[in-house]
Design a protein around this motif. Structure first.
Motif, PDB file in Angstrom:
ATOM      1  N   HIS A 272       0.819  -1.225   0.000  1.00 25.09           N
ATOM      2  CA  HIS A 272       0.000   0.000   0.000  1.00 25.09           C
ATOM      3  C   HIS A 272       0.848   1.268   0.000  1.00 25.09           C
ATOM      4  CE1 HIS A 272      -3.229  -2.824   0.798  1.00 25.09           C
ATOM      5  NE2 HIS A 272      -2.598  -3.240   1.877  1.00 25.09           N
ATOM      6  N   HIS A 273       1.809   1.313  -0.898  1.00 25.61           N
ATOM      7  CA  HIS A 273       2.633   2.507  -1.127  1.00 25.61           C
ATOM      8  C   HIS A 273       3.356   2.971   0.138  1.00 25.61           C
ATOM      9  CE1 HIS A 273      -0.551   2.476  -4.234  1.00 25.61           C
ATOM     10  NE2 HIS A 273       0.460   2.769  -5.022  1.00 25.61           N
ATOM     11  N   ASP A 274       4.021   2.028   0.788  1.00 25.37           N
ATOM     12  CA  ASP A 274       4.802   2.304   2.000  1.00 25.37           C
ATOM     13  C   ASP A 274       6.095   3.037   1.607  1.00 25.37           C
ATOM     14  OD1 ASP A 274       6.471   2.224   4.231  1.00 25.37           O
ATOM     15  OD2 ASP A 274       5.695   0.309   4.915  1.00 25.37           O
ATOM     16  N   ALA A 275       6.224   4.290   2.054  1.00 25.33           N
ATOM     17  CA  ALA A 275       7.392   5.102   1.684  1.00 25.33           C
ATOM     18  C   ALA A 275       8.679   4.539   2.280  1.00 25.33           C
ATOM     19  CB  ALA A 275       7.195   6.544   2.132  1.00 25.33           C
ATOM     20  N   ASP A 276       8.599   4.012   3.499  1.00 22.34           N
ATOM     21  CA  ASP A 276       9.789   3.427   4.131  1.00 22.34           C
ATOM     22  C   ASP A 276      10.309   2.245   3.314  1.00 22.34           C
ATOM     23  OD1 ASP A 276      10.126   5.112   6.306  1.00 22.34           O
ATOM     24  OD2 ASP A 276       8.658   4.039   7.512  1.00 22.34           O
ATOM     25  N   LEU A 277       9.390   1.382   2.876  1.00 25.45           N
ATOM     26  CA  LEU A 277       9.792   0.230   2.083  1.00 25.45           C
ATOM     27  C   LEU A 277      10.396   0.670   0.748  1.00 25.45           C
ATOM     28  CD1 LEU A 277       9.872  -2.830   1.601  1.00 25.45           C
ATOM     29  CD2 LEU A 277       7.573  -2.645   0.628  1.00 25.45           C
ATOM     30  N   ALA A 278       9.761   1.630   0.100  1.00 21.73           N
ATOM     31  CA  ALA A 278      10.274   2.125  -1.186  1.00 21.73           C
ATOM     32  C   ALA A 278      11.686   2.684  -1.025  1.00 21.73           C
ATOM     33  CB  ALA A 278       9.335   3.189  -1.747  1.00 21.73           C
ATOM     34  N   SER A 309       4.566  10.130  -1.757  1.00 21.02           N
ATOM     35  CA  SER A 309       4.595  11.137  -0.689  1.00 21.02           C
ATOM     36  C   SER A 309       5.744  12.096  -0.948  1.00 21.02           C
ATOM     37  CB  SER A 309       4.769  10.448   0.671  1.00 21.02           C
ATOM     38  OG  SER A 309       4.867  11.389   1.703  1.00 21.02           O
ATOM     39  N   SER A 310       5.451  13.143  -1.705  1.00 18.31           N
ATOM     40  CA  SER A 310       6.507  14.067  -2.116  1.00 18.31           C
ATOM     41  C   SER A 310       7.100  14.853  -0.952  1.00 18.31           C
ATOM     42  CB  SER A 310       5.958  15.042  -3.167  1.00 18.31           C
ATOM     43  OG  SER A 310       4.879  15.783  -2.630  1.00 18.31           O
ATOM     44  N   SER A 311       6.354  14.955   0.149  1.00 15.29           N
ATOM     45  CA  SER A 311       6.858  15.736   1.287  1.00 15.29           C
ATOM     46  C   SER A 311       7.574  14.878   2.320  1.00 15.29           C
ATOM     47  CB  SER A 311       5.688  16.471   1.970  1.00 15.29           C
ATOM     48  OG  SER A 311       4.744  15.542   2.484  1.00 15.29           O
ATOM     49  N   SER A 312       7.648  13.575   2.102  1.00 10.59           N
ATOM     50  CA  SER A 312       8.340  12.711   3.067  1.00 10.59           C
ATOM     51  C   SER A 312       9.847  12.897   2.927  1.00 10.59           C
ATOM     52  CB  SER A 312       7.975  11.242   2.825  1.00 10.59           C
ATOM     53  OG  SER A 312       8.482  10.806   1.578  1.00 10.59           O
ATOM     54  N   ALA A 315      11.375  10.767   0.084  1.00 11.20           N
ATOM     55  CA  ALA A 315      11.259  11.301  -1.276  1.00 11.20           C
ATOM     56  C   ALA A 315      12.290  12.405  -1.511  1.00 11.20           C
ATOM     57  CB  ALA A 315       9.847  11.831  -1.511  1.00 11.20           C
ATOM     58  N   GLN A 316      12.485  13.237  -0.516  1.00 10.45           N
ATOM     59  CA  GLN A 316      13.467  14.309  -0.641  1.00 10.45           C
ATOM     60  C   GLN A 316      14.890  13.749  -0.706  1.00 10.45           C
ATOM     61  OE1 GLN A 316      12.679  17.462  -1.215  1.00 10.45           O
ATOM     62  NE2 GLN A 316      10.530  16.829  -1.140  1.00 10.45           N
ATOM     63  N   ALA A 317      15.149  12.683   0.054  1.00  8.06           N
ATOM     64  CA  ALA A 317      16.477  12.053   0.030  1.00  8.06           C
ATOM     65  C   ALA A 317      16.787  11.501  -1.350  1.00  8.06           C
ATOM     66  CB  ALA A 317      16.545  10.946   1.084  1.00  8.06           C
ATOM     67  N   CYS A 318      15.792  10.914  -2.001  1.00  8.35           N
ATOM     68  CA  CYS A 318      16.016  10.382  -3.353  1.00  8.35           C
ATOM     69  C   CYS A 318      16.322  11.512  -4.332  1.00  8.35           C
ATOM     70  CB  CYS A 318      14.791   9.598  -3.817  1.00  8.35           C
ATOM     71  SG  CYS A 318      14.610   7.996  -3.012  1.00  8.35           S
ATOM     72  N   LEU A 319      15.586  12.617  -4.205  1.00  7.43           N
ATOM     73  CA  LEU A 319      15.852  13.765  -5.079  1.00  7.43           C
ATOM     74  C   LEU A 319      17.265  14.303  -4.869  1.00  7.43           C
ATOM     75  CD1 LEU A 319      12.542  15.866  -4.989  1.00  7.43           C
ATOM     76  CD2 LEU A 319      13.571  14.746  -6.972  1.00  7.43           C
ATOM     77  N   ILE A 320      17.707  14.290  -3.619  1.00 10.73           N
ATOM     78  CA  ILE A 320      19.057  14.770  -3.314  1.00 10.73           C
ATOM     79  C   ILE A 320      20.104  13.856  -3.936  1.00 10.73           C
ATOM     80  CG2 ILE A 320      20.728  15.097  -1.434  1.00 10.73           C
ATOM     81  CD1 ILE A 320      18.260  15.918   0.314  1.00 10.73           C
ATOM     82  N   SER A 321      19.903  12.544  -3.808  1.00 14.61           N
ATOM     83  CA  SER A 321      20.933  11.594  -4.233  1.00 14.61           C
ATOM     84  C   SER A 321      21.144  11.595  -5.743  1.00 14.61           C
ATOM     85  CB  SER A 321      20.579  10.185  -3.754  1.00 14.61           C
ATOM     86  OG  SER A 321      19.436   9.699  -4.426  1.00 14.61           O
ATOM     87  N   GLY A 348      14.960  20.350   0.423  1.00 10.58           N
ATOM     88  CA  GLY A 348      14.332  19.199   1.055  1.00 10.58           C
ATOM     89  C   GLY A 348      14.012  19.452   2.516  1.00 10.58           C
ATOM     90  N   LEU A 349      14.922  20.103   3.227  1.00 12.49           N
ATOM     91  CA  LEU A 349      14.678  20.409   4.640  1.00 12.49           C
ATOM     92  C   LEU A 349      13.511  21.369   4.804  1.00 12.49           C
ATOM     93  CD1 LEU A 349      18.383  20.773   5.888  1.00 12.49           C
ATOM     94  CD2 LEU A 349      16.755  18.962   6.481  1.00 12.49           C
ATOM     95  N   ALA A 350      13.335  22.247   3.817  1.00 15.96           N
ATOM     96  CA  ALA A 350      12.205  23.185   3.883  1.00 15.96           C
ATOM     97  C   ALA A 350      10.889  22.520   3.496  1.00 15.96           C
ATOM     98  CB  ALA A 350      12.476  24.373   2.968  1.00 15.96           C
ATOM     99  N   ALA A 351      10.971  21.439   2.711  1.00 13.68           N
ATOM    100  CA  ALA A 351       9.756  20.823   2.179  1.00 13.68           C
ATOM    101  C   ALA A 351       9.191  19.727   3.074  1.00 13.68           C
ATOM    102  CB  ALA A 351      10.029  20.247   0.789  1.00 13.68           C
ATOM    103  N   THR A 352       9.997  19.199   4.006  1.00  9.39           N
ATOM    104  CA  THR A 352       9.532  18.076   4.826  1.00  9.39           C
ATOM    105  C   THR A 352       9.417  18.466   6.293  1.00  9.39           C
ATOM    106  OG1 THR A 352       9.986  15.781   5.435  1.00  9.39           O
ATOM    107  CG2 THR A 352      11.889  17.220   5.199  1.00  9.39           C
ATOM    108  N   LYS A 353       8.535  17.766   6.972  1.00 10.49           N
ATOM    109  CA  LYS A 353       8.395  17.960   8.416  1.00 10.49           C
ATOM    110  C   LYS A 353       9.332  17.032   9.192  1.00 10.49           C
ATOM    111  CE  LYS A 353       3.550  19.401   8.144  1.00 10.49           C
ATOM    112  NZ  LYS A 353       2.154  19.116   8.576  1.00 10.49           N
ATOM    113  N   GLN A 354       9.904  16.067   8.484  1.00  9.30           N
ATOM    114  CA  GLN A 354      10.802  15.093   9.134  1.00  9.30           C
ATOM    115  C   GLN A 354      12.249  15.535   8.940  1.00  9.30           C
ATOM    116  OE1 GLN A 354       8.965  12.320   6.461  1.00  9.30           O
ATOM    117  NE2 GLN A 354       8.289  11.029   8.171  1.00  9.30           N
TER     118      GLN A 354
END
Length: 394
Positions: A272-278, A309-312, A315-321, A348-354
């Motif tokens: 079910h689209h688990d971001a952690d697993l992805a 989840s573009s704000s997770s 997702a931001q870590a993948c964009l960075i890498s 990424g730091l500005a876009a995510t709450k984590q």
């Protein structure tokens, strides 16, 4: 109790010819023969009595393994002719009796498999694994082990895929099963790429002296970088690489990354689209980005995470890498890629709450990039960014 004693006596009598031969050839002294016979008697009475446990069989097998190791050393040291009795047979017999009596004990099954593998008894390993899988089809670790064994020992990717596919039918809710299936395919791509580089069919993206390849049994294995000229210094027209065949190979599902992508997509759908697993899938390929199919897989994972989840922070870590995807550290464009990477970290730091999670991951990424023979100026820049993130995290 008499039935247990009769069974113990029956099995002990079968070992008498072996002990007599060991004494006759002076491999063991009479006192040692008596000690071995007494220990075997104790074990046989224990495992044939009521209340025996899998641990009793494991201890019995360990004792027999030690006796056999001592027998082999004595034979080699004394220079006597090898005995007619095969020590392996006793250990296999003990393990077989244990797994028949305690078929639900997975640890005993694996001890049997590991011993057979250590003795290079590959047919016995396959037979034992098959029996274990029939009894425990819902145990992901068994399917994973069987697939890794098929590839590592037999070099049979078709059989390894078969184990994984059957395992997924029984263990579709196991995340580790999906990840290991993905890793198996990634390692296969890496091995094909390494072989092609060794044969000079294609060039490795990195300018290093060695090709690094993630292995099935170890975290890393090293292969020497050779060329076709090293293998065939004076090749004629008949030895030249078939360009059409190479082009066709590059378009296969294996070399385009289609198989790992299909596994990733199915896993994301299953959970079910688990971001952690992805993101775990993304981390599996972090050390193999120099291989062209791996780059395509990384881009696909990044796109899927953006949809999930573009704000997770994942997702931001993948964009960075992917800011440095396909770049060598000695590439003239690498400093510009690093600047883009820094910008993506800030965005990424500005876009995510984590933010804490993303900072921790970014620090690890930058620390890894600063290792090796990187230009001192770039190392200083990376270290400064790491310090800034650590200060912000603190």
């Amino acid at each position: 109790m008499s039935a247990a004693a009769d069974k113990a006596r029956f099995f002990l009598e079968q070992s008498v010819p072996e002990l007599k031969e060991l004494e006759r050839k002076k491999i063991f002294t009479p006192e040692e023969i008596s000690a071995v016979a007494k220990r075997r008697s104790d074990f046989e009475h224990k495992i044939n009595a009521r209340g025996s446990s899998p641990a009793d069989y494991a201890q019995y097998a360990e004792f027999e393994i030690n006796v056999d190791m001592l027998r082999r050393k004595r034979i080699k040291r004394l220079g006597v002719k090898a005995t007619t009795h095969n020590g392996q047979r006793r250990m296999f017999f003990v393990f077989d009796r244990g797994t028949r009596k305690f078929p639900g004990d997975l640890k005993l099954w694996m001890q049997s498999v590991e011993y057979a593998r250590s003795q290079k008894a590959l047919k016995k390993v396959t037979h034992t694994l098959t029996n274990a899988l029939r009894l425990h089809p819902t145990k992901p670790e068994l399917w994973i082990y069987a697939a890794q064994f098929a590839l590592a020992e037999n070099g049979d990717m078709t059989q390894a895929r078969g184990y994984m596919q059957r395992g997924l039918r029984f263990c579709k809710n196991s995340k580790d099963m999906w990840l290991q299936n993905f890793r198996l395919e990634i390692n296969w791509i890496a091995k094909i790429h390494a072989r092609r580089c060794i044969l000079g069919i294609e060039k490795d993206a990195r300018k290093e002296e060695e090709i690094r390849l993630v292995g099935a049994d170890e975290d890393m294995m090293m292969l020497p970088k050779l060329t076709a000229q090293d293998i065939a210094p004076e090749e004629d027209d008949h030895d030249k690489v078939d360009v059409t065949a190479v082009a066709n190979l590059k378009s296969t599902p294996v070399m385009t990354g289609a198989i790992p992508i299909a596994i990733f997509d199915a896993a994301v759908e299953q959970f079910h689209h688990d971001a952690d697993l992805a993101f775990n899938f993304h981390e599996e390929i972090a050390g193999l980005r120099h291989i062209p199919p791996i780059a395509a897989i990384e881009i696909h994972i990044t796109e899927v995470l953006q949809e999930i989840s573009s704000s997770s922070w994942q997702a931001q870590a993948c964009l960075i890498s992917i800011a440095t995807l396909g770049m060598n550290q000695d590439d003239p464009a690498y400093p510009a890629a690093l600047r883009e990477l820094f910008r993506r970290i800030n965005r990424g730091l500005a876009a995510t709450k984590q933010q804490d999670d993303l900072k921790e991951w970014s620090i690890g990424l930058l620390t890894g990039l600063s290792q090796g023979d990187l230009d001192p100026a770039l190392q200083q820049v990376l270290q400064s960014k790491v310090q800034a993130l650590e200060a912000a995290a603190g």
